[in-house]
Design a protein around this motif. Structure first.
Motif, PDB file in Angstrom:
ATOM      1  N   UNK A  42      13.597   1.919   1.114  1.00  0.00           N
ATOM      2  CA  UNK A  42      12.943   1.243  -0.014  1.00  0.00           C
ATOM      3  C   UNK A  42      11.431   1.219   0.179  1.00  0.00           C
ATOM      4  N   UNK A  43      10.992   1.076   1.397  1.00  0.00           N
ATOM      5  CA  UNK A  43       9.554   1.045   1.666  1.00  0.00           C
ATOM      6  C   UNK A  43       8.943   2.409   1.344  1.00  0.00           C
ATOM      7  N   UNK A  44       9.683   3.444   1.672  1.00  0.00           N
ATOM      8  CA  UNK A  44       9.154   4.786   1.440  1.00  0.00           C
ATOM      9  C   UNK A  44       8.972   5.104  -0.037  1.00  0.00           C
ATOM     10  N   UNK A  45       9.912   4.712  -0.854  1.00  0.00           N
ATOM     11  CA  UNK A  45       9.907   5.220  -2.221  1.00  0.00           C
ATOM     12  C   UNK A  45       9.194   4.321  -3.227  1.00  0.00           C
ATOM     13  N   UNK A  46       9.143   3.029  -3.007  1.00  0.00           N
ATOM     14  CA  UNK A  46       8.515   2.170  -4.017  1.00  0.00           C
ATOM     15  C   UNK A  46       7.471   1.282  -3.375  1.00  0.00           C
ATOM     16  N   UNK A  47       6.504   0.858  -4.215  1.00  0.00           N
ATOM     17  CA  UNK A  47       5.495  -0.057  -3.690  1.00  0.00           C
ATOM     18  C   UNK A  47       6.005  -1.486  -3.776  1.00  0.00           C
ATOM     19  N   UNK A  48       5.255  -2.363  -3.163  1.00  0.00           N
ATOM     20  CA  UNK A  48       5.741  -3.731  -3.036  1.00  0.00           C
ATOM     21  C   UNK A  48       5.461  -4.607  -4.236  1.00  0.00           C
ATOM     22  N   UNK A  49       4.742  -4.037  -5.250  1.00  0.00           N
ATOM     23  CA  UNK A  49       4.389  -4.881  -6.384  1.00  0.00           C
ATOM     24  C   UNK A  49       5.438  -4.798  -7.472  1.00  0.00           C
ATOM     25  N   UNK A  50       5.519  -5.855  -8.187  1.00  0.00           N
ATOM     26  CA  UNK A  50       6.465  -5.842  -9.290  1.00  0.00           C
ATOM     27  C   UNK A  50       5.734  -6.189 -10.568  1.00  0.00           C
ATOM     28  N   UNK A  51       6.140  -5.571 -11.644  1.00  0.00           N
ATOM     29  CA  UNK A  51       5.525  -5.834 -12.932  1.00  0.00           C
ATOM     30  C   UNK A  51       5.854  -7.274 -13.312  1.00  0.00           C
ATOM     31  N   UNK A  52       4.797  -8.040 -13.657  1.00  0.00           N
ATOM     32  CA  UNK A  52       5.105  -9.428 -14.015  1.00  0.00           C
ATOM     33  C   UNK A  52       5.943  -9.471 -15.295  1.00  0.00           C
ATOM     34  N   UNK A  53       6.903 -10.348 -15.309  1.00  0.00           N
ATOM     35  CA  UNK A  53       7.815 -10.390 -16.453  1.00  0.00           C
ATOM     36  C   UNK A  53       7.203 -11.185 -17.598  1.00  0.00           C
ATOM     37  N   UNK A  54       6.307 -12.122 -17.282  1.00  0.00           N
ATOM     38  CA  UNK A  54       5.659 -12.903 -18.334  1.00  0.00           C
ATOM     39  C   UNK A  54       4.163 -12.915 -18.058  1.00  0.00           C
ATOM     40  N   UNK A  55       3.321 -12.924 -19.114  1.00  0.00           N
ATOM     41  CA  UNK A  55       1.884 -12.946 -18.885  1.00  0.00           C
ATOM     42  C   UNK A  55       1.453 -14.226 -18.165  1.00  0.00           C
TER      43      UNK A  55
END
Ligand code: GDP
Ligand code: MG
Length: 566
Positions: free
Chosen positions: A244-257
């Motif tokens: 998981x570390x290799x393929x994706x970054x640690x940030x997540x799109x915020x679900x609400x502004x």
């Protein structure tokens, strides 16, 4: 007839026979004797020969290039004319022959030959040139083809190199992967071995224990299995995390502004505002543009606009009250003032009126006649306010335009002025700024004393001024109202004394008192930076006592009071 003997020919030519014979032999014509016949051709031959031999001695120019011989030959023809009769007819044949000199012919031939040669040469040259051009064209074509092929080759080479590189990379990658796999396999093997060893040890231990305790040996196997299972599980989990570390970054799109509460001071620059909203300043500028405001990044915008922007951007704005600290201080001052005894204080007077109606002149006159005399040591430095003593009490004149004082009042909510002197020029009457001044005074609930100025002017009309002011509900006391009117001249000084008395009277009615001790509070009327003196402010102290060394706070600025000039 045409054939003659040598002798006859010699006679015709009028040369001796011998000589002719010689000449004939020289010309290569062989005759055996003087009675030999010579043919026409032989004669010609001889002629040519003679000519040529002459020509050797003589320039050829004298000899004709061409010769034409005319010859007549006559013959008789006997015709049988039937009935045994015959007729004889004379036939004359005229022959004409033209001979051209051989060298001329030769020359002609040579010329023709030369011409032919020249033509051939020219033709050849043209041909050669064409050939050369063709050759060059071919060469250039060849060069082009070569260049193209070279380019293609280079491209190919490059492509090959790239491919090779890619292949190498892929190989490297594959090698790395196999290496990794090998290592993983090794790890696994090592682990398995270790586990085996552990199991063996455990088994042995258990066996020993079993021997001691007499426990069943299959129990140990079960324990070893469990341990192995646990370990394997742990291992897989770790590997999953790695992936998981290799393929994706640690940030997540915020679900609400994210809604921020933005603190907005009285003024804020676009850059600062953007930063507080965690937005790009260009976005804020764009929004402002959408609202019809053209701003630059460092431009300060006022609180209201900033709040609007913040709401527009979906955040909540919190207007910061600039006077918060001051308010606290004022409450403190109130408290300290309550402790001190309230004493009568001079009324603060400001002069207002329409432009050119004589505000400055009036202030100048008062200062000149009533203040300058009192200035110790002839100090003539400009200060924003001055004291005037009248028979009815002291007054403080604010030497600043009235509207500035009122703006300060509105901004700070502090009382700056107690009385307004409304200057109206008698020759001009009520004007827009006159009305404005009345409105200011009304809004601040400050009484007005009207100074009808320029009464020295011939076209001065006091009544007109009064009528105009009545329309604004400023009623003169002699017309039954409560506003004092004084006719003055800032030029002659007429009525000024009466004006000051009227103002003092008005002040008395107000019964102004203020604590003369305790924490001071007041209003900054003007401020400037002066060379050698630093920040200089004209301050009106409403309450308390201001001392050198006091801390001063005004809006966002603060400082220690170093010197005071009254
Ligand atoms: P302000 O714009 O209200 O400050 O008016 P000023 O004091 O600058 O005066 C404007 C003009 O009116 C100046 O030329 C003054 O000399 C003139 N002025 C002011 N007061 C009087 C006055 O009482 N009599 C006459 N004749 N002229 C005056
Ligand atoms: Mg003026």
């Amino acid at each position: 007839m045409s054939q003659v003997t040598v002798t006859e020919f010699a006679q015709t030519l009028k040369v001796p026979v011998e000589r002719l014979m010689n000449q004939l032999s020289e010309a290569g014509i062989t005759v055996s004797g003087a009675n030999d016949l010579i043919s026409e051709d032989a004669k010609l031959e001889l002629l040519t020969h003679l000519r040529r031999s002459h020509g050797k001695k003589d320039p050829a120019a004298s000899s004709p290039r061409k010769i034409t011989l005319k010859r007549k030959s006559q013959s008789e023809l006997r015709l049988a004319a039937g009935q045994g009769r015959s007729r004889t007819v004379n036939v004359e044949v005229r022959r004409k022959r033209t001979y051209t000199r051989r060298d001329v012919l030769e020359e002609q031939a040579r010329q023709q030959q030369a011409e032919l040669d020249a033509t051939r040469k020219a033709e050849q040259e043209v041909h050669e040139a064409a050939e050369r051009a063709e050759r060059e064209r071919q060469e250039s074509l060849e060069a082009e083809r070569k260049r193209k092929s070279e380019a293609i080759e280079a491209e190919d080479r490059e492509r090959l190199a790239t491919e090779k590189r890619r292949q190498e990379e892929a190989d490297e990658e594959a090698r790395r992967r196999t290496e990794e796999e090998r290592r993983t396999a090794e790890d696994a093997a090592r682990e398995a071995k270790e586990r085996e060893r552990e199991a063996k040890v455990q088994k042995e231990l258990d066996q020993r224990k079993g021997k001691r305790k007499g426990a069943a040996p299959d129990h140990t196997l079960h324990v070893a299995d469990g341990a192995a299972g646990r370990r394997r599980k742990k291992r897989t989990r770790r590997r999953a995390v790695n992936v998981s570390v290799d393929s994706t970054h640690g940030f997540e799109r915020p679900t609400a502004p994210v809604v921020r509460e933005v603190d907005i001071p009285a003024t804020i620059t676009v850059a600062e505002l953007s930063q507080r909203m965690a937005l790009k300043s260009t976005e804020v500028i764009k929004t402002l543009m959408g609202m019809g405001m053209m701003v630059t990044i460092n431009q300060p915008i006022d609180q209201d606009t900033a709040i609007l922007i913040v709401e527009e951007m979906g955040h909540t704005a919190k207007a910061r009250k600039e006077t918060g600290l001051e308010d606290e201080l004022l409450i403190g001052a109130d408290e300290s003032a309550a402790a001190g005894e309230a004493l009568p204080r001079p009324a603060v007077v400001t002069v207002m009126g329409h432009v050119d109606h004589g505000k400055t002149s009036l202030l100048d006159y008062v200062r000149r006649t009533r203040v300058a005399a009192g200035e110790a040591g002839g100090i003539t430095q400009h200060i924003g306010a001055y004291h005037v003593e009248t028979a009815k009490g002291a007054l403080t004149f604010l030497d600043t335009p009235g509207h500035a004082a009122f703006t300060a009042m509105r901004a700070r909510g502090a009382q700056v002025t107690d009385i307004v002197i409304l200057v109206v020029a008698a020759d001009d009457g009520v004007m827009p700024q006159t009305i404005e001044a009345i409105q200011h005074a009304r809004a601040a609930d400050v009484p007005i004393v009207v100074a009808v100025n320029k009464i020295d002017r011939p076209n001065a009309d006091t009544d007109r001024v009064k009528k105009g002011l009545v329309q604004q509900s400023v009623i003169p006391d002699d017309w039954g109202g409560d506003t004092l009117f004084v006719s003055v001249s800032a030029h002659t000084g007429e009525g000024i004394e009466a004006l000051l008395e009227a103002v003092a009277l008005q002040a008395e009615l107000l019964d102004l008192k203020a604590p003369a001790e305790g924490q001071a509070s007041g209003v900054v009327l003007e401020a400037s930076l002066e060379r050698g003196r630093g920040a200089v402010a004209t301050v009106l102290v409403n309450r308390g006592r201001l001392k050198v060394g006091d801390m001063l706070l005004a809006g966002q600025e603060y400082g220690r009071l170093r010197a005071m000039v009254d």
